[in-house]
Design a protein around this motif. Sequence first.
Motif, PDB file in Angstrom:
ATOM      1  N   GLY A  85       0.813  -1.214   0.000  1.00 11.64           N
ATOM      2  CA  GLY A  85       0.000   0.000   0.000  1.00 11.64           C
ATOM      3  C   GLY A  85       0.839   1.252   0.000  1.00 11.64           C
ATOM      4  O   GLY A  85       0.568   2.211  -0.731  1.00 11.64           O
ATOM      5  N   MET A  86       1.894   1.265   0.807  1.00 10.80           N
ATOM      6  CA  MET A  86       2.762   2.425   0.865  1.00 10.80           C
ATOM      7  C   MET A  86       3.545   2.595  -0.434  1.00 10.80           C
ATOM      8  O   MET A  86       3.886   3.716  -0.834  1.00 10.80           O
ATOM      9  CB  MET A  86       3.726   2.310   2.043  1.00 10.80           C
ATOM     10  CG  MET A  86       4.672   3.501   2.197  1.00 10.80           C
ATOM     11  SD  MET A  86       5.606   3.438   3.731  1.00 10.80           S
ATOM     12  CE  MET A  86       4.331   3.848   4.906  1.00 10.80           C
ATOM     13  N   GLU A  87       3.851   1.501  -1.092  1.00  9.21           N
ATOM     14  CA  GLU A  87       4.668   1.555  -2.305  1.00  9.21           C
ATOM     15  C   GLU A  87       3.879   2.011  -3.532  1.00  9.21           C
ATOM     16  O   GLU A  87       4.474   2.299  -4.577  1.00  9.21           O
ATOM     17  CB  GLU A  87       5.279   0.177  -2.567  1.00  9.21           C
ATOM     18  CG  GLU A  87       6.323  -0.202  -1.514  1.00  9.21           C
ATOM     19  CD  GLU A  87       6.678  -1.673  -1.536  1.00  9.21           C
ATOM     20  OE1 GLU A  87       6.021  -2.430  -2.281  1.00  9.21           O
ATOM     21  OE2 GLU A  87       7.597  -2.067  -0.799  1.00  9.21           O
ATOM     22  N   LEU A  88       2.559   2.107  -3.421  1.00  6.85           N
ATOM     23  CA  LEU A  88       1.743   2.489  -4.567  1.00  6.85           C
ATOM     24  C   LEU A  88       2.189   3.820  -5.154  1.00  6.85           C
ATOM     25  O   LEU A  88       2.410   3.941  -6.370  1.00  6.85           O
ATOM     26  CB  LEU A  88       0.270   2.551  -4.151  1.00  6.85           C
ATOM     27  CG  LEU A  88      -0.704   3.206  -5.130  1.00  6.85           C
ATOM     28  CD1 LEU A  88      -0.705   2.477  -6.467  1.00  6.85           C
ATOM     29  CD2 LEU A  88      -2.105   3.261  -4.527  1.00  6.85           C
ATOM     30  N   LEU A  89       2.344   4.837  -4.334  1.00  6.44           N
ATOM     31  CA  LEU A  89       2.729   6.155  -4.830  1.00  6.44           C
ATOM     32  C   LEU A  89       4.141   6.142  -5.401  1.00  6.44           C
ATOM     33  O   LEU A  89       4.422   6.789  -6.413  1.00  6.44           O
ATOM     34  CB  LEU A  89       2.604   7.185  -3.713  1.00  6.44           C
ATOM     35  CG  LEU A  89       1.169   7.552  -3.321  1.00  6.44           C
ATOM     36  CD1 LEU A  89       1.129   8.209  -1.955  1.00  6.44           C
ATOM     37  CD2 LEU A  89       0.543   8.461  -4.373  1.00  6.44           C
ATOM     38  N   GLY A  90       5.039   5.412  -4.767  1.00  8.96           N
ATOM     39  CA  GLY A  90       6.399   5.304  -5.274  1.00  8.96           C
ATOM     40  C   GLY A  90       6.450   4.630  -6.636  1.00  8.96           C
ATOM     41  O   GLY A  90       7.219   5.035  -7.523  1.00  8.96           O
ATOM     42  N   ARG A  91       5.640   3.615  -6.809  1.00 10.90           N
ATOM     43  CA  ARG A  91       5.572   2.940  -8.112  1.00 10.90           C
ATOM     44  C   ARG A  91       5.061   3.886  -9.188  1.00 10.90           C
ATOM     45  O   ARG A  91       5.534   3.857 -10.334  1.00 10.90           O
ATOM     46  CB  ARG A  91       4.670   1.717  -8.005  1.00 10.90           C
ATOM     47  CG  ARG A  91       5.246   0.566  -7.215  1.00 10.90           C
ATOM     48  CD  ARG A  91       4.194  -0.510  -6.987  1.00 10.90           C
ATOM     49  NE  ARG A  91       3.655  -1.022  -8.246  1.00 10.90           N
ATOM     50  CZ  ARG A  91       2.467  -1.629  -8.373  1.00 10.90           C
ATOM     51  NH1 ARG A  91       1.688  -1.767  -7.303  1.00 10.90           N
ATOM     52  NH2 ARG A  91       2.072  -2.080  -9.540  1.00 10.90           N
ATOM     53  N   ALA A  92       4.096   4.725  -8.829  1.00 10.20           N
ATOM     54  CA  ALA A  92       3.568   5.687  -9.788  1.00 10.20           C
ATOM     55  C   ALA A  92       4.645   6.689 -10.197  1.00 10.20           C
ATOM     56  O   ALA A  92       4.767   7.037 -11.381  1.00 10.20           O
ATOM     57  CB  ALA A  92       2.360   6.411  -9.204  1.00 10.20           C
ATOM     58  N   CYS A  93       5.438   7.130  -9.227  1.00 10.60           N
ATOM     59  CA  CYS A  93       6.534   8.060  -9.537  1.00 10.60           C
ATOM     60  C   CYS A  93       7.548   7.410 -10.474  1.00 10.60           C
ATOM     61  O   CYS A  93       8.005   8.021 -11.453  1.00 10.60           O
ATOM     62  CB  CYS A  93       7.221   8.505  -8.248  1.00 10.60           C
ATOM     63  SG  CYS A  93       6.247   9.643  -7.242  1.00 10.60           S
ATOM     64  N   GLU A  94       7.886   6.173 -10.190  1.00 10.40           N
ATOM     65  CA  GLU A  94       8.865   5.470 -11.022  1.00 10.40           C
ATOM     66  C   GLU A  94       8.336   5.258 -12.435  1.00 10.40           C
ATOM     67  O   GLU A  94       9.060   5.465 -13.430  1.00 10.40           O
ATOM     68  CB  GLU A  94       9.224   4.135 -10.375  1.00 10.40           C
ATOM     69  CG  GLU A  94      10.287   3.350 -11.112  1.00 10.40           C
ATOM     70  CD  GLU A  94      10.672   2.071 -10.406  1.00 10.40           C
ATOM     71  OE1 GLU A  94      11.528   1.339 -10.933  1.00 10.40           O
ATOM     72  OE2 GLU A  94      10.117   1.800  -9.316  1.00 10.40           O
ATOM     73  N   ALA A  95       7.088   4.854 -12.541  1.00 12.71           N
ATOM     74  CA  ALA A  95       6.501   4.599 -13.851  1.00 12.71           C
ATOM     75  C   ALA A  95       6.413   5.876 -14.682  1.00 12.71           C
ATOM     76  O   ALA A  95       6.465   5.825 -15.919  1.00 12.71           O
ATOM     77  CB  ALA A  95       5.111   3.980 -13.690  1.00 12.71           C
ATOM     78  N   ALA A  96       6.281   7.015 -14.007  1.00 12.92           N
ATOM     79  CA  ALA A  96       6.173   8.294 -14.713  1.00 12.92           C
ATOM     80  C   ALA A  96       7.531   8.878 -15.071  1.00 12.92           C
ATOM     81  O   ALA A  96       7.604   9.933 -15.701  1.00 12.92           O
ATOM     82  CB  ALA A  96       5.398   9.289 -13.867  1.00 12.92           C
ATOM     83  N   GLY A  97       8.612   8.207 -14.651  1.00 14.52           N
ATOM     84  CA  GLY A  97       9.944   8.694 -14.966  1.00 14.52           C
ATOM     85  C   GLY A  97      10.417   9.834 -14.102  1.00 14.52           C
ATOM     86  O   GLY A  97      11.288  10.610 -14.509  1.00 14.52           O
TER      87      GLY A  97
END
Length: 270
Positions: free
Chosen positions: A150-162
């Motif tokens: 759950g906490m990693e959701l936002l981090g994954r979004a940042c990574e996917a967006a470059g």
Amino acid sequence: MISATEAFDAAERKMWDGRAEAYAASFARLCAHPAEALLDAAGVAEGTYVLDTGTGTGTAAVAARARGARVRAVDADAGMVAVARERGIDAQVATLPELPFPDGEFDAVVGNFVLNHVGRPRAALTELRRVLRPGGRLAVTLWAGGGKAGMELLGRACEAAGSVPPAYLPRLDPAEDFARTPEGLAGLLADAGFTAAEGTTLGWEHRATVEEWWGGAAAGVATIGLIVTSQAPETVVRIRQEYDRLSAEFTDGDGGLRLPHVALLGRGTA
């Protein structure tokens, strides 16, 4: 030249400055989840004189008061202290590892997700032991390493967006770090002089709306907030798009989010 620890502490102070209301509207409910288990671990009951360190908006302090405890609280951020005071808590500004209390003042000391935010965790714990009476109990929580989808959701979004994390993110000196496991936390407490030190894992599913979970990051709250708000506007748009896409993994039947989280709970005796 500024040390790694000084840089970490300075970045932490900047991170939270002026964000008490944004925190209260977003991540505060998440951090409130372990409060009762934290108070149980510290033996907080009617008549207990307890110090809540890193009180934030006063969640653990309010819960301790509801048990009939005598409560004092401190936080490094003046905005957080103001919110805690509005809730009737005797709170003041103080920054670990220095507290404005005499030796052996308290029956119990709690810290709900405060060790994540200090540059010298061992020195902070030693100070918490100093203000405990002999036989007094400490309980702390902090985020565990791994297993927190759950906490990693936002981090994954940042990574996917470059997105590119800014250079000024708080980075703990490796010499001050420790294993974010129950055993690592127990060892940290023992290093600071606590006896009967132990660590356990807490897991839960946090419920939030898509906008609530995004709102904290968009307002610059915590490390993820620093990452999001440091990006160019077009990158922030891409992060939001990726966040909306990835959120589908955690959406329940009512359109809300079910976000798994894992934290550590440590306890020890002075």
